[in-house]
Each structure stands twice: as C-alpha cells, then as structure tokens.
Design a protein around this motif. Structure first.
Motif, PDB file in Angstrom:
ATOM      1  N   UNK A  48      61.487  38.151  65.221  1.00 38.10           N
ATOM      2  CA  UNK A  48      62.761  38.390  65.939  1.00 38.10           C
ATOM      3  C   UNK A  48      63.658  39.351  65.152  1.00 38.10           C
ATOM      4  N   UNK A  49      63.646  39.238  63.819  1.00 38.88           N
ATOM      5  CA  UNK A  49      64.438  40.179  63.008  1.00 38.88           C
ATOM      6  C   UNK A  49      63.838  41.581  63.127  1.00 38.88           C
ATOM      7  N   UNK A  50      62.515  41.659  63.070  1.00 41.78           N
ATOM      8  CA  UNK A  50      61.857  42.956  63.274  1.00 41.78           C
ATOM      9  C   UNK A  50      62.273  43.579  64.597  1.00 41.78           C
ATOM     10  N   UNK A  67      71.894  28.874  56.810  1.00 43.44           N
ATOM     11  CA  UNK A  67      71.145  27.739  56.253  1.00 43.44           C
ATOM     12  C   UNK A  67      69.730  28.161  55.858  1.00 43.44           C
ATOM     13  N   UNK A  68      69.135  29.048  56.642  1.00 47.11           N
ATOM     14  CA  UNK A  68      67.743  29.414  56.373  1.00 47.11           C
ATOM     15  C   UNK A  68      67.603  30.295  55.128  1.00 47.11           C
ATOM     16  N   UNK A  69      68.727  30.826  54.635  1.00 44.92           N
ATOM     17  CA  UNK A  69      68.656  31.592  53.372  1.00 44.92           C
ATOM     18  C   UNK A  69      69.387  30.853  52.242  1.00 44.92           C
ATOM     19  N   UNK A  70      69.679  29.576  52.471  1.00 43.34           N
ATOM     20  CA  UNK A  70      70.230  28.746  51.400  1.00 43.34           C
ATOM     21  C   UNK A  70      71.724  28.886  51.162  1.00 43.34           C
ATOM     22  N   UNK A  71      72.434  29.532  52.086  1.00 42.23           N
ATOM     23  CA  UNK A  71      73.890  29.679  51.902  1.00 42.23           C
ATOM     24  C   UNK A  71      74.682  28.548  52.543  1.00 42.23           C
ATOM     25  N   UNK A  72      74.006  27.673  53.303  1.00 43.27           N
ATOM     26  CA  UNK A  72      74.633  26.453  53.831  1.00 43.27           C
ATOM     27  C   UNK A  72      73.696  25.303  53.520  1.00 43.27           C
ATOM     28  N   UNK A  92      60.439  33.322  55.837  1.00 45.19           N
ATOM     29  CA  UNK A  92      61.155  34.603  55.851  1.00 45.19           C
ATOM     30  C   UNK A  92      60.708  35.556  54.748  1.00 45.19           C
ATOM     31  N   UNK A  93      60.404  36.760  55.139  1.00 46.15           N
ATOM     32  CA  UNK A  93      60.119  37.810  54.157  1.00 46.15           C
ATOM     33  C   UNK A  93      61.400  38.120  53.393  1.00 46.15           C
ATOM     34  N   UNK A  98      67.274  39.298  52.998  1.00 43.99           N
ATOM     35  CA  UNK A  98      68.356  40.231  52.634  1.00 43.99           C
ATOM     36  C   UNK A  98      69.113  40.718  53.864  1.00 43.99           C
ATOM     37  N   UNK A  99      68.374  40.932  54.937  1.00 40.46           N
ATOM     38  CA  UNK A  99      69.020  41.355  56.187  1.00 40.46           C
ATOM     39  C   UNK A  99      70.026  40.292  56.641  1.00 40.46           C
TER      40      UNK A  99
END
Ligand code: ZN
Length: 243
Positions: A48-50, A67-72, A92-93, A98-99
C-alpha cells in the motif's frame, strides 16, 4: 484540480487499488490526499505504501501508522489492533518505516486542513457527531477540514442555525460554498458503516464540490491473505460486514 481523498487504507491493497481504478474511471485525479492509517489491520502494508508513492500525494499520519513504527505504545490499542500492528512492524521495509516516520500530523491544501483524528488531537480524537465537531470548527484556520479515523463517511456543516451532521452515501455531492465544513471520506480498507464497499471522496476545484463514492473490491482475496498471515479472525470477518 481534482484530489482523490482517501483515509484508513489499513494495508488493504485490493480495496486501495479498486478505489484508484474507480476514481480514474470517474474522471481521474491530480493528487491523492491521504488522511492517515495507511497501514495496520490488513495484509499488505508495504504494497500500500508502494502504491501511494507512485502518485503525487499529500499524506498525514494516523494512530496505526505511528504504532507500527514504534512511536505509539501498543497498550493504547485493543488486542486485535495491537496484534496487527505488531505483525505490521515485523513486515515493514526500512524505507517504508522512514516514509511513515516522516509524515506530518496535519497538512493544508487548497483551503482544506487534513488530519487523521481532529485538529486538536490529530492522533486520537474521533469526530463522530455535531457535538464533537464543534471544537474542530473553532480550531481550523481553513474553511474546510478533512478527517478520517472513524471509518464513517460524513459531512458536517456549520451554519447560523447550528451544526448539521449527516452520514453520506455513494454519490452524495457536497457544494463547498463559503461556510465551514468537516468531511470524512469513509474508510478504504475497513469500512464501518454497514456497507462493506471501500469508501472515498473526490474534491473538484472547478465545480467546488466534494463527492462521496463507494466501490466493490475483492474482499475474499484480502481475507485469504489475512488468514494466511494469521491476522486476528475478528479483523478478517468484519471486512465482509463493513462493521
Ligand atoms: Zn483507522
């Protein structure tokens, strides 16, 4: 200028692709405006990001993205949502992490404020009624505000007679005019208004309107991938009911 307005894609590639195809069929768009929760719940976060990155787009972060990048912390979510976010974070790649990390919480474009929740609490607040919309009308410096988060499509208009909150259906057209408005395009990847079709909206600056649309997608294909990845059964089944 035509903007395809989407929210809560939630890693549902079939729904997102169907929305893009349908919007192209209905006259196309110049830019995608994404109101957060691109990932979480569904089976295709990287894809979906692609997909969105292939288009000129403006996007804000939602609670699941963070949450999925650890910020929540995952303790802020129910157990199914937390499980899905944990799974997403393992997939996640780095480039996509980063995106998501670079997304702002609030953006402005063409007279609109774009947020996931609300301007005063972009991450968590749900605008779901005339009462909860009141603060948003006071907080925005633009005439119009686009929100997601509830996965329920609506239009909320402020007038001298008070605030009018209306859930919208496929084909609803809103004239923007000069008054203040809050609009939710509905959820692409996990609708919750008892209509399982993907929801989206299109802003057309020439006619000064926002039109809501619904489109069918291959729900069974998404569910099959979710089962294969052992994502929570409740999340798999709710796609068929749109709740
Ligand atoms: Zn969401």
């Amino acid at each position: 200028m035509r903007a395809l307005i989407v929210s809560d894609v939630h890693s549902n590639l079939e729904a997102f692709q169907s929305v893009i195809d349908d919007a192209r069929f209905r006259g196309g768009f110049d830019q995608i405006w994404m109101l957060g929760d691109l990932v979480g719940y569904g089976p295709d976060p990287d894809q979906c990001i692609d997909l969105i990155r292939r288009f000129d787009h403006l996007a804000v972060a939602g609670n699941h993205d963070l949450a999925s990048i650890g910020r929540l912390g995952l303790d802020m979510f129910n157990s199914d949502a937390a499980d899905a976010n944990r799974w997403t974070s393992t997939r996640l790649l780095d480039e996509h992490r980063n995106y998501l990390d670079a997304l702002a919480l609030c953006e402005q474009a063409d007279g609109f404020t774009l947020v996931h929740g609300s301007p005063r609490d972009p991450v968590w607040e749900y605008v779901v009624s005339a009462d909860s919309a009141q603060a948003t009308f006071e907080d925005i410096s633009t005439n119009w505000c686009l929100v997601g988060h509830s996965h329920i499509p609506f239009v909320c208009r402020e007038s001298v007679n008070g605030v009018r909150f209306t859930e919208t259906m496929d084909g609803s057209v809103e004239e923007l005019g000069s008054g203040k408005l809050i609009i939710n395009p509905g959820g692409v990847g996990q609708p919750r208004d008892a209509d399982p079709r993907a929801g989206y909206a299109v802003f057309d600056s020439a006619s000064n309107t926002v039109t809501h649309h619904r489109v069918e997608y291959d729900i069974a294909a998404t569910q099959e991938k979710m089962r294969r990845h052992d994502l929570p059964l409740f999340l798999v089944e709710r796609l068929a009911h749109g709740r």
